[in-house]
Design an enzyme around this catalytic site. Sequence first.
Site, PDB file in Angstrom:
ATOM      1  N   SER A  46       0.836  -1.212   0.000  1.00 54.52           N
ATOM      2  CA  SER A  46       0.000   0.000   0.000  1.00 54.52           C
ATOM      3  C   SER A  46       0.872   1.263   0.000  1.00 54.52           C
ATOM      4  O   SER A  46       1.660   1.457  -0.919  1.00 54.52           O
ATOM      5  CB  SER A  46      -0.967  -0.054   1.180  1.00 54.52           C
ATOM      6  N   ASP A 163      -5.719  -4.125  -2.054  1.00 56.86           N
ATOM      7  CA  ASP A 163      -4.666  -3.741  -1.114  1.00 56.86           C
ATOM      8  C   ASP A 163      -4.017  -4.957  -0.447  1.00 56.86           C
ATOM      9  O   ASP A 163      -4.693  -5.824   0.111  1.00 56.86           O
ATOM     10  CB  ASP A 163      -5.290  -2.840  -0.046  1.00 56.86           C
TER      11      ASP A 163
END
Length: 284
Positions: A46, A163
């Site tokens: 991320s 993610d």
Amino acid sequence: MTSGHRPTQKIGLALSGGGARGLAHIGVYKVLDDAGIPIDYISGTSMGAIIGACIARGIRPAEINAIAQKFSKTRQLIRMVDLAGGRRGLLSGKHVRAFLADILGVDTDFKQLQIPLSVCSVDLDQGIEKVFTKGNVLDAVMASIAVPGIFVPQVVNNHQLVDGGVKNNLPVDHVREMGAEFILAVDVMRHDFSKMTTGNRMESITITPTASFQEIYRYVAMMISEQTRLRLLLEPPDFVIEPDLPNDLLSFGGFSQADQAIMAGESAARQSLPDILTALKMTE
């Protein structure tokens, strides 16, 4: 003071996800760079993937800081909003992609990076981690930052990806697999989120009559923090740097606090630096 010669160990840097909290990685990198500590491998999830890609691309700490300052401006944040209009995510991510393309390049391949990089995401179709070490860097980073519910899943090679923090928010294991012998991990999600309070409007948008965005974020953050703690017991790095970030500096609404995040990362790294240099035998 460093000795001027590089350590014998190959050094890996693992950078956690954490949205705006991940801007602390910039401060950590500045301290490591100033101290002459070489980075041989990087793995990120991320926001850690974004900062890791910048480092691997050869972007200097001051320039990454300047980019973060630009992104922290309210006008720039508003430009990032591109409503998806569907039920799979709030934002399509096209504006974020354009912003990152200016930094990382549209067609940059992993093999063009100055430092080997791995980027973590999760394959929704198979329910497993998808770790990028080759191909298009921008595609990999966009997949890694696709927070479920915020961004629509990113499609790469016909796979729906989200993610990487869903399964592995601090990829120590992957940087070790790359060949790192000495691992520095930066965890921006080690925090007592049960005590989190905020007056940030972006974090308190009502989702249901009983649950605010803030509450949902807190629950997810607690799960990620605990998951990371357990993973680190199985895959302990040599050092974990945990920036002391403010309670109100949250993943999605905290970009206006870029200075605080970066300073917290710098402070935490400076505290750890003497021990790191000693372990690497870089002190005189």
